[in-house]
Scaffold this active site. Sequence first.
Site, short mmCIF file in Angstrom:
data_model
loop_
_atom_site.label_atom_id
_atom_site.label_comp_id
_atom_site.label_asym_id
_atom_site.label_seq_id
_atom_site.Cartn_x
_atom_site.Cartn_y
_atom_site.Cartn_z
N LYS B 90 0.81 -1.22 0.00
CA LYS B 90 0.00 0.00 0.00
C LYS B 90 0.84 1.27 0.00
O LYS B 90 0.44 2.30 -0.56
CB LYS B 90 -0.94 0.00 1.20
CG LYS B 90 -2.00 -1.09 1.15
CD LYS B 90 -3.00 -0.82 0.05
CE LYS B 90 -4.11 -1.86 0.01
NZ LYS B 90 -4.99 -1.68 -1.16
N GLU B 112 -10.08 5.37 2.97
CA GLU B 112 -10.87 4.25 3.46
C GLU B 112 -9.90 3.12 3.75
O GLU B 112 -8.79 3.10 3.24
CB GLU B 112 -11.87 3.81 2.40
CG GLU B 112 -11.29 2.92 1.29
CD GLU B 112 -10.26 3.62 0.39
OE1 GLU B 112 -10.29 4.86 0.35
OE2 GLU B 112 -9.46 2.93 -0.25
N SER B 381 1.68 -9.57 -1.26
CA SER B 381 1.32 -8.15 -1.12
C SER B 381 1.51 -7.61 0.29
O SER B 381 1.70 -6.41 0.48
CB SER B 381 -0.12 -7.93 -1.59
OG SER B 381 -0.99 -8.77 -0.87
#
Lengths: 290, 405
Positions: B90, B112, B381
């Site tokens: 991220k 969010e 990830s």
Amino acid sequence: MNTDEKEKGMAGITELSTKRIDAKFRILSKKNACALICYLVAGYPNIRMSEVLVDVLVKAGADIIEIGIPFSDPIADGPTIQGAYNDALKNKVNPTKCLALVARLRKKYPDLPIILMTYSNIVIREGGVKRFVQRSKESGVDGFILPDMNIDEAHLYIKVASEAGLATVFLASPNTKKIRLKSIISKSSGFLYLITVFGVTGAQKSFQNLTAHSIRRVKRLSGSKIPVVVGFGISKPEHVRYMINAGADGVIIASAILDIIKSNLKSPTLGLKIKSFVEGMKTACQSKNL
Amino acid sequence: MLSSYPTDNRFGKYGGRYVPETLVPALDELEEAYNKFKNESFFQSELKYYLEQYAGRPTPLFFAKNLTKYCGGARIFLKREDLLHGGAHKINNTLGQALLAKRLRKKRVIAETGAGQHGVGTAIACAVLGLSSEIYMGSKDMKRQKPNLTRMRLLGAKVNPVHSGSRTLKDAINEALRDWITNVRSTYYLIGSAVGPHPYPVIVRDFQSIIGREIKMQIKEYSKTSQLPDAVVACVGGGSNAIGTFHPFIDESNVGLYGVEAAGKGIKSGKHSATLSWGSPGIIHGMFTYLLQDKFGQVSTTHSISAGLDYPAVGPEHALLKDVKRVKYTQCTDVDAAEAFLLLSKLEGIIPALESSHAVSYAMKLAKEMGRRENIVITLSGRGDKDVEVMQKYLATKDKKSQNC
């Protein structure tokens, strides 16, 4: 209803069609009054009550009725309308039931302009925009307000709605640039929906200069091309007078009505409370004369 | 060429900007700023500085010898995005967008979060760049991802619980959009996945594409040839790590691309998040894309063991890549993901995020069908520290079941 009657009914509707909205604004403008547009969520608190409540609104002086078809993810709406949508969806309300409600209202009120408000995904589902517009027309709908369908994405929607003779009411916002505003005005029919504040739907305590300023700005650009109606947060007669003074041709009352319904759900005086609230707003709408 | 999308704000017929009018000027402003800065050398060097010196790029491409041996097929490589600062991919995007927010002179950032990884990534980027951050998180997710909730608060972010709808990522996005409509003049909305109205899917993809670009270089270095991987696998929720992994390979037709969605408890249960596999086109969160919905257009309640995949829609570029069959989208159940989580932890000493475990599970099956000389890359990830509580419960239930047998 047999086929003959259905066809007759449909022919009658086609004749009036979008004209109902235009006719209403013509009459009001002769009286120098501002249009009072009242909103309900179809199926809140239930479909039968929605029908009864429209009777109350019309008797109390509503000029145009806006019916919300509930959607699971209403990004332009605040807690009040979200809650009403949620409850309606729990009651298993769907677009078919909403259109059936409109058809019953149309029978009862042949001249009453009725506008649907919902979100794009409801409109494109089940056979696409064309099918939805056609079904709406058959039910006696006069036009649509789709807050997440802005003019950039609306090519097909404008085409099929205008072919069907139904109004495409687009929204403008205080931060809409001049050149885009002109385009929104030219693509809107019925009326233009000016959002008065930065925010989602829901009662506001008061309005700032920004609101009056943006009404004047939009009126300057729209001239006599299309009525300018303001909405989002209007909950008191003094708000209505404020909008009229700035030049609004109509006001939309939505969350304020739903708030009354919510806090009087089990009360036998719900009808009376709505009636007296709407009558107060109606009186304020006449103040264009003052 | 597939890599040249979007054209006219769209990936084929998907994407677009289905937003209230109030957001149109903000999206215009964002697009203009992005186009101006994306090729500007000062912006790029500042981003590079933070990615390398602060976030820890490049991340290793690790040859998973034990897992390869266990599967007995293709050579398996892990792209270690889990090693990035914050514990997930991220931060590639949050640093990029936070730098954009600064250039747009917006001091308040909202975001969010589902699993909390994007919330943490946003809080980190805002802290280091001197911006204030507010994160919307579904109250259901707050319960199942507690460690990340605390981390966000420690990093100075305000966390706003979302109690509407299904109380997960979908509703957190709704609430963030409502905040943005209200505070659009002062606020930057930092979307965490390759979703939302144009230009967000492009911006997020571009910032995440560093994953695929590094894989391309690293696999060449490893094999000392110009060979590309034979298969690349990533998990798909909204689809940001997947599109970042896939995009540099989109026009390389000999590289097989596999996106793994969350099958939850299986299609028959109705409790899943496999949007591309079992959804249909619709409009949500400002985009036209695949969506899990009922026949009237009401968005479905989804389920996944991993909060980060628990989302009823998917990025519009994935919708295009599915339709043109460039990427194969497949699914993995909660149980299979949890088993892959356990296996990778034991075999390689790497605790993967439950989201990434979906990719690991499918890749293991795929590796078995492939030749020993072929290479398969899995994008890991994120790391799984946030999931230990969920896994504890999983193990407890499993123990109970085996005792009953």
